[in-house]
Design a protein around this motif. Structure first.
Motif, mmCIF file in Angstrom:
data_model
loop_
_atom_site.group_PDB
_atom_site.id
_atom_site.type_symbol
_atom_site.label_atom_id
_atom_site.label_comp_id
_atom_site.label_asym_id
_atom_site.label_seq_id
_atom_site.Cartn_x
_atom_site.Cartn_y
_atom_site.Cartn_z
ATOM 1 N N GLU A 299 14.625 -2.945 2.704
ATOM 2 C CA GLU A 299 14.011 -2.263 1.559
ATOM 3 C C GLU A 299 12.535 -1.996 1.820
ATOM 4 O O GLU A 299 12.043 -0.887 1.590
ATOM 5 C CB GLU A 299 14.155 -3.111 0.278
ATOM 6 C CG GLU A 299 15.527 -3.080 -0.353
ATOM 7 C CD GLU A 299 16.457 -4.157 0.226
ATOM 8 O OE1 GLU A 299 16.145 -4.686 1.328
ATOM 9 O OE2 GLU A 299 17.481 -4.452 -0.398
ATOM 10 N N GLN A 300 11.861 -3.013 2.324
ATOM 11 C CA GLN A 300 10.431 -2.852 2.581
ATOM 12 C C GLN A 300 10.170 -1.814 3.664
ATOM 13 O O GLN A 300 9.238 -1.023 3.573
ATOM 14 C CB GLN A 300 9.832 -4.194 2.992
ATOM 15 C CG GLN A 300 9.693 -5.159 1.824
ATOM 16 C CD GLN A 300 9.359 -6.567 2.267
ATOM 17 O OE1 GLN A 300 9.566 -6.921 3.431
ATOM 18 N NE2 GLN A 300 8.854 -7.375 1.359
ATOM 19 N N GLU B 133 10.667 1.616 2.144
ATOM 20 C CA GLU B 133 9.566 1.952 1.253
ATOM 21 C C GLU B 133 8.283 2.257 2.020
ATOM 22 O O GLU B 133 7.538 3.154 1.653
ATOM 23 C CB GLU B 133 9.345 0.803 0.259
ATOM 24 C CG GLU B 133 10.286 0.901 -0.940
ATOM 25 C CD GLU B 133 10.333 -0.398 -1.732
ATOM 26 O OE1 GLU B 133 9.565 -1.326 -1.413
ATOM 27 O OE2 GLU B 133 11.153 -0.478 -2.677
ATOM 28 N N SER B 134 8.081 1.522 3.086
ATOM 29 C CA SER B 134 6.863 1.742 3.864
ATOM 30 C C SER B 134 6.853 3.126 4.503
ATOM 31 O O SER B 134 5.811 3.640 4.886
ATOM 32 C CB SER B 134 6.733 0.679 4.947
ATOM 33 O OG SER B 134 7.657 0.929 5.992
ATOM 34 N N LYS B 135 8.005 3.721 4.599
ATOM 35 C CA LYS B 135 8.086 5.065 5.180
ATOM 36 C C LYS B 135 8.316 6.121 4.107
ATOM 37 O O LYS B 135 8.682 7.266 4.404
ATOM 38 C CB LYS B 135 9.254 5.119 6.179
ATOM 39 C CG LYS B 135 9.167 4.087 7.280
ATOM 40 C CD LYS B 135 8.960 4.727 8.622
ATOM 41 C CE LYS B 135 8.980 3.681 9.720
ATOM 42 N NZ LYS B 135 8.767 4.270 11.038
ATOM 43 N N ASN B 136 8.145 5.703 2.876
ATOM 44 C CA ASN B 136 8.325 6.627 1.764
ATOM 45 C C ASN B 136 9.741 7.182 1.647
ATOM 46 O O ASN B 136 9.940 8.358 1.368
ATOM 47 C CB ASN B 136 7.343 7.786 1.864
ATOM 48 C CG ASN B 136 5.985 7.399 1.349
ATOM 49 O OD1 ASN B 136 5.874 6.759 0.299
ATOM 50 N ND2 ASN B 136 4.954 7.758 2.102
ATOM 51 N N ILE B 137 10.678 6.310 1.887
ATOM 52 C CA ILE B 137 12.068 6.695 1.691
ATOM 53 C C ILE B 137 12.618 5.883 0.534
ATOM 54 O O ILE B 137 12.519 4.663 0.531
ATOM 55 C CB ILE B 137 12.909 6.402 2.957
ATOM 56 C CG1 ILE B 137 12.341 7.189 4.146
ATOM 57 C CG2 ILE B 137 14.366 6.766 2.727
ATOM 58 C CD1 ILE B 137 12.989 6.810 5.452
ATOM 59 N N ARG B 138 13.167 6.567 -0.428
ATOM 60 C CA ARG B 138 13.714 5.863 -1.571
ATOM 61 C C ARG B 138 14.882 4.983 -1.155
ATOM 62 O O ARG B 138 15.721 5.384 -0.357
ATOM 63 C CB ARG B 138 14.231 6.856 -2.609
ATOM 64 C CG ARG B 138 13.144 7.438 -3.448
ATOM 65 C CD ARG B 138 13.760 7.984 -4.707
ATOM 66 N NE ARG B 138 12.825 8.867 -5.376
ATOM 67 C CZ ARG B 138 13.135 9.612 -6.416
ATOM 68 N NH1 ARG B 138 14.387 9.612 -6.859
ATOM 69 N NH2 ARG B 138 12.255 10.380 -6.987
ATOM 70 N N THR C 161 17.024 12.318 7.375
ATOM 71 C CA THR C 161 15.859 11.726 6.732
ATOM 72 C C THR C 161 15.315 10.591 7.586
ATOM 73 O O THR C 161 14.117 10.514 7.853
ATOM 74 C CB THR C 161 16.237 11.185 5.340
ATOM 75 O OG1 THR C 161 16.744 12.253 4.557
ATOM 76 C CG2 THR C 161 15.032 10.587 4.654
ATOM 77 N N LYS D 61 11.577 10.350 9.584
ATOM 78 C CA LYS D 61 10.661 9.254 9.354
ATOM 79 C C LYS D 61 10.637 8.256 10.515
ATOM 80 O O LYS D 61 10.164 7.135 10.369
ATOM 81 C CB LYS D 61 11.024 8.540 8.046
ATOM 82 C CG LYS D 61 10.978 9.425 6.818
ATOM 83 C CD LYS D 61 9.600 10.018 6.583
ATOM 84 C CE LYS D 61 9.572 11.040 5.455
ATOM 85 N NZ LYS D 61 9.898 10.506 4.131
#
Lengths: 137, 137
Positions: free
Chosen positions: B5-6, B9-14, B56, B60
């Motif tokens: 999850e982190q 998120e750190s790569k701006n992926i939901r 995606t 990323k």
DNA sequence: AAAACCAATGCAATGGAAGTGCATTTATTA
DNA sequence: TAATAAATGCACTTCCATTGCATTGGTTTT
């Protein structure tokens, strides 16, 4: 200096008008071509014939197939310095991201690649991508 | 030690259930996989979703695409030692002609390739084909 | 030279993978 | 909660590779 007819016969390929034309087309081109390229050059011929001709040439080591990463198979004549039958004689290919053409750098051999223990290397495919001489000026 | 999850998120992926599952699937596999491989693993999911998820991830720099010459695009997670964002950090891939699997040899970097004058190298794709460690015994 | 044979060609169709448009669902933000 | 944006699913399209089958054309055999 062999004629094309002699070359084909020496590889047990029957000489036909179509095959001569396709061979000459490939010889004239200095870049690797797709099936569609050949198709466009011979509007009267059928895709299948061209396809099978190229496959025949490939089996008999007259052309070699190139996978340059565009997703479309390309072909080029095996010529001086290109001994496709010999596994270890592998040259590299250059794909231009600008003009989208792929050329054989026949005199640039692929360096020996080390693989981990247990792996047996039989073949190497190396494609360098970038800008070709015509596009880089 | 980041959670998935982190990482996302750190790569701006939901973070979605599907994406977590796909990530875990890729992480579990030690070889590069095709879209169809993923499709077979998730019968309930739609091809398109899988396709776009992988794309995606690719954008990323979470997975990288591999063209192993089979004509089918494969994907593998970018992990330790694989810095896909950096052009020059290119590892090689090994394709087994026996089991048809492709693996990343992450710690085997591609040697510097010399190209003729006028050519500019931006990227290199190197696939070694042969027999892998599992098949060579 | 005619008949028999086999390879080459052409046409039609298939299959597989990649990619796109749009409607719907799900999640985020105001 | 309403408004908004992103993610998912479905249907469809496109493109290239490949195959089956009928036909043509050239070789070989009798």
């Amino acid at each position: 200096m062999k004629t094309i007819e002699q070359l084909l016969e020496s590889k047990n390929i029957r000489v036909t008008a179509m095959r001569l034309l396709i061979y000459k087309f490939l010889a004239k081109k200095e870049v690797a071509v797709t099936l569609s390229d050949i198709e466009n050059a011979f509007e009267k011929a059928d895709r299948t014939t061209l396809y099978r001709t190229v496959k025949t040439f490939e089996e008999k080591a007259i052309v070699h197939q190139i996978d340059d990463g565009t997703g479309i198979t390309k072909y080029a004549l095996c010529e001086k310095g290109c001994n496709c039958e010999i596994e270890t004689d592998l040259h590299l290919h250059f794909h231009c991201n600008n003009c989208n053409e792929t050329i054989c750098l026949t005199d640039h051999k692929i360096p020996q690649i080390k693989v981990p223990d247990g792996f047996v290397s039989e073949n190497v495919n190396l494609v360098v991508k970038g800008i070709c001489d015509k596009c880089s000026v």
